[in-house]
Design a protein around this motif. Structure first.
Motif, PDB file in Angstrom:
ATOM      1  N   ASP B 113      49.748   9.114 -28.555  1.00 41.25           N
ATOM      2  CA  ASP B 113      50.275   8.096 -29.460  1.00 41.25           C
ATOM      3  C   ASP B 113      51.790   8.196 -29.609  1.00 41.25           C
ATOM      4  OD1 ASP B 113      49.142  10.062 -32.256  1.00 41.25           O
ATOM      5  OD2 ASP B 113      50.842  10.325 -30.938  1.00 41.25           O
ATOM      6  N   ASN B 116      55.567   7.634 -34.998  1.00 36.39           N
ATOM      7  CA  ASN B 116      56.972   7.535 -35.341  1.00 36.39           C
ATOM      8  C   ASN B 116      57.332   8.279 -36.617  1.00 36.39           C
ATOM      9  OD1 ASN B 116      57.894   6.068 -33.113  1.00 36.39           O
ATOM     10  ND2 ASN B 116      57.017   4.209 -33.955  1.00 36.39           N
ATOM     11  N   LEU B 156      45.348   4.641 -19.097  1.00 35.31           N
ATOM     12  CA  LEU B 156      46.028   3.368 -18.843  1.00 35.31           C
ATOM     13  C   LEU B 156      45.456   2.700 -17.596  1.00 35.31           C
ATOM     14  CD1 LEU B 156      49.692   4.501 -19.563  1.00 35.31           C
ATOM     15  CD2 LEU B 156      48.403   2.843 -20.903  1.00 35.31           C
ATOM     16  N   PHE B 160      43.654  -0.923 -18.031  1.00 34.48           N
ATOM     17  CA  PHE B 160      44.267  -2.134 -17.475  1.00 34.48           C
ATOM     18  C   PHE B 160      43.531  -2.642 -16.246  1.00 34.48           C
ATOM     19  CE2 PHE B 160      48.415  -0.503 -19.488  1.00 34.48           C
ATOM     20  CZ  PHE B 160      48.051  -1.080 -20.686  1.00 34.48           C
ATOM     21  N   TYR B 242      50.312  -4.795 -25.471  1.00 37.59           N
ATOM     22  CA  TYR B 242      50.510  -4.539 -24.042  1.00 37.59           C
ATOM     23  C   TYR B 242      51.852  -5.113 -23.606  1.00 37.59           C
ATOM     24  CZ  TYR B 242      49.491  -5.072 -18.984  1.00 37.59           C
ATOM     25  OH  TYR B 242      49.520  -5.045 -17.624  1.00 37.59           O
ATOM     26  N   LYS B 243      52.173  -6.306 -24.072  1.00 35.37           N
ATOM     27  CA  LYS B 243      53.430  -6.962 -23.728  1.00 35.37           C
ATOM     28  C   LYS B 243      54.156  -7.405 -24.998  1.00 35.37           C
ATOM     29  CE  LYS B 243      52.805  -6.945 -19.212  1.00 35.37           C
ATOM     30  NZ  LYS B 243      53.670  -6.115 -18.367  1.00 35.37           N
ATOM     31  N   PRO B 244      54.534  -6.460 -25.826  1.00 35.88           N
ATOM     32  CA  PRO B 244      55.124  -6.844 -27.119  1.00 35.88           C
ATOM     33  C   PRO B 244      56.452  -7.575 -26.977  1.00 35.88           C
ATOM     34  CG  PRO B 244      55.342  -4.490 -26.765  1.00 35.88           C
ATOM     35  CD  PRO B 244      54.497  -5.006 -25.643  1.00 35.88           C
ATOM     36  N   THR B 245      57.169  -7.326 -25.886  1.00 34.10           N
ATOM     37  CA  THR B 245      58.447  -8.010 -25.714  1.00 34.10           C
ATOM     38  C   THR B 245      58.238  -9.429 -25.212  1.00 34.10           C
ATOM     39  OG1 THR B 245      59.360  -5.854 -25.123  1.00 34.10           O
ATOM     40  CG2 THR B 245      60.725  -7.772 -24.695  1.00 34.10           C
ATOM     41  N   GLN B 246      57.413  -9.554 -24.174  1.00 38.91           N
ATOM     42  CA  GLN B 246      57.206 -10.883 -23.599  1.00 38.91           C
ATOM     43  C   GLN B 246      56.423 -11.793 -24.541  1.00 38.91           C
ATOM     44  OE1 GLN B 246      56.852  -7.978 -22.136  1.00 38.91           O
ATOM     45  NE2 GLN B 246      57.400  -8.026 -19.973  1.00 38.91           N
ATOM     46  N   THR B 247      55.432 -11.240 -25.214  1.00 40.98           N
ATOM     47  CA  THR B 247      54.632 -12.065 -26.130  1.00 40.98           C
ATOM     48  C   THR B 247      55.009 -11.758 -27.572  1.00 40.98           C
ATOM     49  OG1 THR B 247      52.838 -10.447 -26.301  1.00 40.98           O
ATOM     50  CG2 THR B 247      52.700 -12.021 -24.492  1.00 40.98           C
ATOM     51  N   HIS B 248      56.320 -11.675 -27.794  1.00 39.47           N
ATOM     52  CA  HIS B 248      56.757 -11.270 -29.137  1.00 39.47           C
ATOM     53  C   HIS B 248      56.311 -12.244 -30.214  1.00 39.47           C
ATOM     54  CE1 HIS B 248      59.975 -14.264 -28.800  1.00 39.47           C
ATOM     55  NE2 HIS B 248      60.148 -13.817 -27.576  1.00 39.47           N
ATOM     56  N   THR B 252      54.487 -10.913 -33.367  1.00 40.62           N
ATOM     57  CA  THR B 252      55.000 -11.253 -34.697  1.00 40.62           C
ATOM     58  C   THR B 252      53.932 -11.936 -35.536  1.00 40.62           C
ATOM     59  OG1 THR B 252      57.177 -11.536 -33.694  1.00 40.62           O
ATOM     60  CG2 THR B 252      56.866 -12.425 -35.908  1.00 40.62           C
TER      61      THR B 252
END
Lengths: 285, 314
Positions: B113, B116, B156, B160, B242-248, B252
């Protein structure tokens, strides 16, 4: 249909279905075994590796490469977790940083051309952080608090061992970490030794030999010789940090994904690897 | 618990037998019936399934000693009826190992994990209220028991890969439900919630009398529909992390990365909970019911409502 007929028919159907189901179960089991026993491709059974590659291609096709990730205020940031203490155990003197680029078409036309990129001597700060093993999950700072982002990035190795810096000769490390220095670095040289062209080759071989299955100890693989290590006398370019900074760059997401080494998604000191590829045409994928 | 000493089938009272008949019909799905011990066979035999059971020892027409033929006694014929279409059976059984592969590989990833807060390595999520923590997920013995540590690459890789099988199987399943109109058996009705409460109380032996049902009772309708929605949720939250940047936009929408991850985790725990209850109920419901998910056919009393008749009205 009488009760007896119904039961008979049911028995017949049940036998047939369970036979088919049994065959299906065996097929499913074989499918799993096929994956598990497939020859490895970069430490992963080939079917799984192929699936990852497929996902990668699909992502590139589906998602807009030029799409911008959302940006946030610095005050919203938290400390990034340090994944581990693999790699450089000492701070590199940035003046001696060079990015080795080989395979460039007609490399001699560049001013950065050298006959042997592996001959470059990287220089390190004398002080070495105490070895803390792999991923310690310890906070990089004693009191991580949201909003504070000062100094956590450059303190990669020292972070986990904050306040525990000891001036010791690297060779004295108990974990065999003398590996950080190559054959050229004799114990008498003391601090600031030069990085060997063959990055820690002897120690890597020793680690290999130490393990019965021929592979280095867990956690040592990543810090040893990688498959991309260049042979001595490999011509190519040596780019300074300033050179790298001059490469065309664009800002993408904050999330840096390094799955298979240097890929397009991998930001390199703010410079996208893709920009590097374009500037150096022969490097293209 | 069950009153094992009371054999329902030898109850001389006719009225009681009829009342039992109503219960028997209702539990023909995946719900527990009353168990009675059978002398000549180890383990428990279920009354609901017993009359419809042509298990190997009796299939040859040999009458079991000491066990009267209940169908004759109650004066009902047994009929064989299609319960689960072939496509649903295949997709159900394909999903079983695939979902487990997703859960297992997800666990391998979860171990690795990103805590943080730097406080609970490998144990990001907990069960507790406020400042009181009952336990953290998961303890070391659990990880070691399943050889979880240091397998994130494998995790992973499998996650995937099998996500595609899980997704395609799930989409085809839902499309098939829509096309075949089998969803009408499955989607909760207005009365389903009330039925589900009643079914649960009957299961807990707090009340008697199962509500009327066709293929599934109210509890099953809610559970099976919920698990399909959960699978959809797992796909969506999975994509978001999986794609937090592309599917922000999606991430969100789900409340951010950490929230999407939290949802993904607890949906997985939900699957595990569903699995435990599902298997428990299938075991209690008996062989006739379990078999129908393999062969597609179930023996039922001729007096019970017909699924095929219901289907033809869809």
């Amino acid at each position: 249909m009488t009760t007896e007929e119904a039961k008979k028919q049911s028995a017949k159907r049940t036998r047939r279905s369970f036979l088919i189901g049994g065959v299906g179960a065996v097929a499913g089991f074989e499918f799993y075994r096929w994956i598990d026993r497939a020859p490895g491709d970069e430490l992963l059974p080939r079917p799984l590796r192929k699936a990852l590659n497929f996902n990668e291609h699909l992502s590139r096709g589906v998602f807009d490469e030029r799409g911008l990730a959302p940006t946030y205020d610095v005050s919203q940031s938290v400390d990034l977790r340090i994944n581990g203490n693999y790699g450089l155990k000492q701070d590199l003197l940035l003046d001696s940083y060079r990015l080795q680029v080989v395979g460039v078409e007609n490399p001699k036309r560049f001013a950065q051309y050298v006959d042997d990129v592996t001959a470059w001597n990287y220089k390190y700060a004398a002080v070495e952080a105490a070895y803390t093993g792999h991923d310690t999950k310890e906070a990089p700072k004693p009191t991580p608090k949201p909003g504070g982002n000062a100094g956590s990035a450059k303190d990669m190795n020292a972070g986990a061992a904050a306040g525990d810096k000891t001036k010791q000769k690297p060779e004295a490390r108990p974990d065999g970490g003398a590996a950080a220095f190559g054959p050229n670095a004799s114990p008498q040289e003391g601090p600031a030794p030069a990085m060997s062209p063959a990055f820690r080759r002897p120690a890597f071989a020793a680690a290999k030999a130490a393990n019965s299955d021929g592979r280095p100890e867990r956690g040592q693989e990543e810090s040893g010789e990688s498959a991309s290590t260049l042979d001595p006398n490999t011509p190519g370019l040596l780019l300074t940090m300033a050179d790298v900074a001059k490469l065309p760059s664009r800002r993408t997401g904050d999330a840096v994904q390094v799955h298979r080494g240097l890929e397009r998604d991998c930001a390199l000191g703010g410079v996208q690897a893709g920009g590097l590829y374009r500037s150096v045409p022969a490097c293209k994928e | 618990m069950i009153d094992d000493t009371k054999a329902v089938d030898v109850d001389p009272d006719e009225g009681d037998a009829e009342a039992d008949g109503a219960v028997l019909h209702a539990v023909a799905g995946a719900l527990p019936g009353v168990m009675v011990p059978v002398e000549d066979e180890p383990g428990l035999r279920e009354v609901t399934a017993a009359p419809t059971d042509e298990d190997t020892s009796t299939a040859e027409g040999e009458q079991r000693v000491g066990e009267p033929d209940r169908s004759d006694k109650i004066g009902e014929e047994l009929v064989l009826e299609r319960k689960h279409p072939l496509a649903i059976r295949w997709m159900h059984w394909i999903n079983f190992p695939v979902l487990f592969t997703m859960i297992w590989s997800g666990l391998l990833i979860y171990w690795n994990d990103s805590d943080n807060a730097y406080k609970h390595a490998h144990r990001v999520y907990r069960v507790g209220l406020g400042g009181v923590t009952l336990f953290r997920l998961f303890p070391d013995w659990f990880y070691n028991w399943l050889s979880v540590p240091f397998n994130v690459t494998k995790g992973l890789g499998y996650h995937f890969f099998f996500m595609w099988i899980f997704t395609v199987n799930g989409i085809v399943y839902v499309l098939y439900l829509l096309w075949s109109k089998e969803w009408k058996f499955m989607v909760p009705e207005r009365r389903s919630l009330r039925d589900a409460v009643q079914v649960t109380l009957v299961d807990l032996h707090l009340r008697k009398g199962m509500p009327e049902q066709t293929k599934y009772n109210g509890g099953q309708r809610i559970a099976y529909t919920a698990v399909v929605l959960m699978a959809f949720g797992a796909l969506v939250t999975g994509l978001a992390i999986y794609k937090p940047t592309q599917t922000h936009w999606l991430t969100t929408l789900l409340g951010g990365y950490e929230m999407a991850r939290w949802l993904h985790f607890w949906l997985t725990i939900g699957f595990c909970g569903f699995f435990l209850v599902h298997v428990g109920q299938v075991v209690l419901a008996g062989w006739n019911n379990f078999r129908s998910m393999v062969s597609g056919y179930e023996l039922r009393r001729s007096t019970e409502p017909s699924l095929e008749a219901e289907r033809s009205r869809f």
